[in-house]
Scaffold this motif. Structure first.
Motif, PDB file in Angstrom:
ATOM      1  N   VAL A   1      57.500  64.890  74.014  1.00 21.20           N
ATOM      2  CA  VAL A   1      56.137  64.930  74.601  1.00 21.20           C
ATOM      3  C   VAL A   1      55.788  66.485  74.872  1.00 21.20           C
ATOM      4  O   VAL A   1      56.677  67.076  75.603  1.00 21.20           O
ATOM      5  N   PRO A   2      54.866  67.137  74.600  1.00 18.89           N
ATOM      6  CA  PRO A   2      54.507  68.678  74.817  1.00 18.89           C
ATOM      7  C   PRO A   2      54.894  68.806  76.528  1.00 18.89           C
ATOM      8  O   PRO A   2      54.024  67.824  77.136  1.00 18.89           O
ATOM      9  N   ALA A   3      55.223  70.005  76.894  1.00 24.98           N
ATOM     10  CA  ALA A   3      55.625  70.143  78.363  1.00 24.98           C
ATOM     11  C   ALA A   3      54.187  70.318  78.886  1.00 24.98           C
ATOM     12  O   ALA A   3      53.265  70.838  78.258  1.00 24.98           O
ATOM     13  N   GLY A   4      53.991  69.691  80.126  1.00 27.45           N
ATOM     14  CA  GLY A   4      52.849  69.796  80.725  1.00 27.45           C
ATOM     15  C   GLY A   4      51.676  68.967  80.396  1.00 27.45           C
ATOM     16  O   GLY A   4      50.565  68.860  80.880  1.00 27.45           O
ATOM     17  N   MET A   5      51.783  68.230  79.395  1.00 27.75           N
ATOM     18  CA  MET A   5      50.778  67.353  78.848  1.00 27.75           C
ATOM     19  C   MET A   5      50.617  66.172  79.632  1.00 27.75           C
ATOM     20  O   MET A   5      51.460  65.250  80.205  1.00 27.75           O
ATOM     21  N   ALA A   6      49.247  65.619  80.198  1.00 30.62           N
ATOM     22  CA  ALA A   6      49.156  64.690  81.246  1.00 30.62           C
ATOM     23  C   ALA A   6      47.677  63.942  80.716  1.00 30.62           C
ATOM     24  O   ALA A   6      46.662  64.652  80.017  1.00 30.62           O
ATOM     25  N   GLY A   7      47.228  62.708  81.609  1.00 31.28           N
ATOM     26  CA  GLY A   7      45.963  62.093  81.581  1.00 31.28           C
ATOM     27  C   GLY A   7      45.563  61.788  80.235  1.00 31.28           C
ATOM     28  O   GLY A   7      46.408  61.181  79.179  1.00 31.28           O
TER      29      GLY A   7
END
Length: 681
Positions: free
Chosen positions: A162-168
């Motif tokens: 998962v790409p760093a910092g990706m959320a929501g």
């Protein structure tokens, strides 16, 4: 939209381009140019070495599209269909290296020590390979929702970071794009924004939860109206069988390419064919660079293709019992000493899997069920499944199942009489008709079918087969290269089809039906002409060139030999010695033949041995073995055949020869065959 494209993908029920003549119609060259672009959004390679290099560098599996349809001049429906579907395109871009395998191409999996793909390989299939060239999965389905599910599952063995910092919502979209539906589902349990409802709608559509998807898309639109969300709502309404509510939503979707595409589909489903054609012509004329125009161009290019669409089920998703046939069960063979358990499990599986209408499903219905009563595969498989249950016809549950099957099969006769047989370049009714004759003859003998009701049906089946008989005396599936060039009198006979029809005619004769003597004599003469001195039978005979030099391929012919000798002995036209000889050839080459077990591509053996004949030939060989009675030559064949059949048993007690025909047919053949082989095991 994907369902529309899937409905015409069943590999040999295809049409060829022919221009629609009308004012302002785009030229055929323009249309061909557009639908040639289908699938171009995927970065295909046609070289195994390059695909393997990229797979290793990117840490991805290789999607191998095999399309080998020698002898048929048909458009590339894999490209027009699923590989033009946005969800399929996206997951391939993200998770796979795509290889469009060229005819004659080389790869490690072609070796018979690996998957095995000989020079006669035939069909359309998606194989999943690792960088070493090992096949780790395959499927025949070209229906978008089931192919997507297969691709998502197959890619799960190759996780992505998962790409760093990706959320929501961004993270939920990332998981959706990568086919990780369960992870997306966990993030979308309580959507609150328009985007989150839209994403959950996409998720539910991919999970085939049409009503939930509709609710999510309409909620998303109310929170933040956009043309895209109106389009998704309209598409969901059609999938939920609510066409009367679609028009205002299509209007809100704008005049963009996707809206024009869906408008044409909606109009076609309502029978407004001329309006649909006008909407699609506008799409092609005004938006030739749009991905939505490219597959539509194929329909505008062919009257036959457009006419072949089943408008009554345009938006119907595949039925659960059909989808279940796509699940690849692990094989769990039993030793011959446990044959009773195998027979009991097989019977239970068939009883549990019969549909309410009395039929049994065939897996290719996933690409468009159409009208079950006009599907020759459903008719044949229902006949065989019910026939396999006849040995216990007095048991309450078996009796009920057989009665339901008879009712379904009787109804098919009325439907076919009213509507006729569907046009196809391969006429599988010459398989379904003798299958039905064999079942009815046995059902009459067992006292579960009344002669008064069924003898007239058998007589009509024989007349229909007589009309399909080739001038040279036999029968074949082959009708021509395209729907536009069908020739019922194409003078080519197939040995195994001719032999199977002769078996059906013999069963009908023994049940009291009069068989036209000229019909049977011509067929017997034809079959004998295909006999080779080495005891094998030719695959086919072109009657205009009957005396051409032959190069017999006994290994490739081994499977059909027992059937051909069985048919001839039913008409007193060969000897028991020839039956034994055919079984000996079968045994000699059985190891190569059995390697086709479970494949989705046909004729992959080095001499054209095919997965699609496997269980059928095992059954016919078992019947040939059974007529030897207590002949001393019978014993080794009984053991060999029982073992071969039991190798095809799955972990749930069903049987599977090829996913193309599914577990119902294979289980019926096993359940019919094993009792014939059972004596002192």
């Amino acid at each position: 939209m994907s369902r529309l494209l899937g409905l015409v993908l069943c590999s040999l029920f295809l049409a060829s381009p022919r221009p629609l003549l009308a004012e302002e119609a785009p030229s055929l060259d323009v249309l061909k140019g557009l639908y040639a672009r289908c699938g171009s959004e995927i970065d295909w390679t046609d070289d195994w070495q390059e695909a393997a290099r990229r797979a290793k560098a990117e840490g991805k599996p290789i999607l191998v599209l095999v399309r080998s349809l020698a002898g048929f001049d048909v458009p590339d429906f894999a490209m027009i269909g699923p590989f033009s579907d946005e969800s399929i395109v996206e997951i391939i871009r993200k998770r796979y290296v795509a290889l469009r395998f060229p005819r004659g191409g080389m790869a490690p999996f072609r070796s018979q020590d690996s998957y095995g793909m000989g020079p006669f390989a035939f069909g359309t299939s998606v194989l999943i390979a690792n960088e070493e060239g090992e096949i780790i999965g395959d499927t025949f389905t070209m229906e978008s929702t089931s192919l997507y599910e297969f691709l998502a599952s197959s890619a799960s063995a190759y996780p992505m970071d998962v790409p760093a910092g990706m959320a929501g919502a961004d993270l939920a979209r990332w998981h959706l794009d990568n086919g990780e539906l369960e992870k997306a589902k966990a993030l979308l349990l309580k959507p609150s924004s328009a985007m989150e409802f839209q994403l959950r709608g996409i998720l539910n559509r991919r999970l085939r939860k049409s009503s939930q998807a509709l609710s999510d898309f309409s909620r998303s639109y109310r929170l933040e109206p956009t043309e895209q969300r109106a389009f998704e709502t309209a598409r969901s309404l059609l999938q939920c069988n609510a066409p009367q509510k679609v028009d205002p939503w299509i209007a809100r979707a704008g005049k963009n390419p996707r809206a024009l595409s869906l408008l044409g589909v909606h109009q076609l489903a309502e029978g407004r064919v001329d309006e649909a054609i006008q909407s699609w012509r506008r799409l092609v004329r005004e938006h030739p660079e749009s991905r939505w125009a490219w597959p539509i161009a194929s329909y505008l290019a062919s009257e036959s293709l457009l006419a072949s669409i089943d408008r009554d089920s345009l938006f119907a998703l595949p039925e659960p019992e059909v989808l279940a046939l796509l699940t690849r069960r692990p094989y769990e063979p039993l030793p011959v000493e446990k044959m009773d358990l195998a027979i009991s499990n097989a019977r239970q599986y068939l009883l549990d899997s019969q549909r309410e209408d009395g039929s049994w499903a065939v897996s290719t219905e996933v690409m468009g069920k159409g009208e079950t009563s006009r599907n020759p595969f459903v008719i044949a498989i229902t006949s065989w499944s019910a026939r396999a249950l006849l040995s216990r016809a007095k048991e309450p549950r078996e009796a009920k199942a057989i009665k339901k099957a008879l009712s379904f099969l009787f109804d098919t006769r009325a439907v076919l009489s009213d509507e006729g047989e569907p046009f196809a370049v391969m006429d599988y009714f010459v398989w379904s008709k003798p299958s039905l004759l064999l079942f009815l003859a046995d059902a009459i003998n067992a006292g579960v079918a009344r002669k008064k009701q069924w003898i007239p049906v058998m007589e009509s089946l024989i007349q229909e087969l007589r009309e399909k008989q080739k001038p040279g005396g036999g029968w074949s599936y082959y009708m021509g290269t395209t729907l536009d060039t069908l020739d019922p009198n194409l003078n080519v006979s197939f040995s195994f089809v001719t032999a199977y029809v002769l078996l059906g005619l013999a069963a009908a004769r023994d049940a009291g039906v009069v068989i036209p003597s000229e019909m049977s004599k011509k067929a017997i003469t034809c079959l004998k002409k295909m006999y080779n001195k080495d005891g094998s039978y030719e695959y086919s005979l072109v009657h205009a060139n009957e005396n051409a030099f032959r190069t017999p391929l006994p290994a490739g012919a081994a499977g059909r030999g027992p059937l051909c000798s069985l048919a001839l002995i039913q008409w007193d036209e060969t000897s028991l010695d020839e039956v034994v000889r055919s079984l000996a050839i079968f045994e000699k080459y059985r190891a190569t033949y059995s390697r086709e077990l479970g494949k989705t591509l046909m004729h992959c053996g080095p001499q054209g041995q095919g997965c699609h004949y496997l269980m059928f030939d095992y059954g016919m060989a078992s019947a040939a073995c059974s007529i030897l009675a207590k002949n001393k030559d019978r014993e080794p064949f009984r053991l060999m055949l029982a073992d071969q059949i039991l190798q095809a048993r799955t972990d749930i007690g069903s049987f599977l020869g090829t996913p193309l025909l599914g577990e119902h047919f294979a289980t019926a053949m096993a359940l019919w065959s094993l009792p014939m082989l059972k004596q002192t095991f």
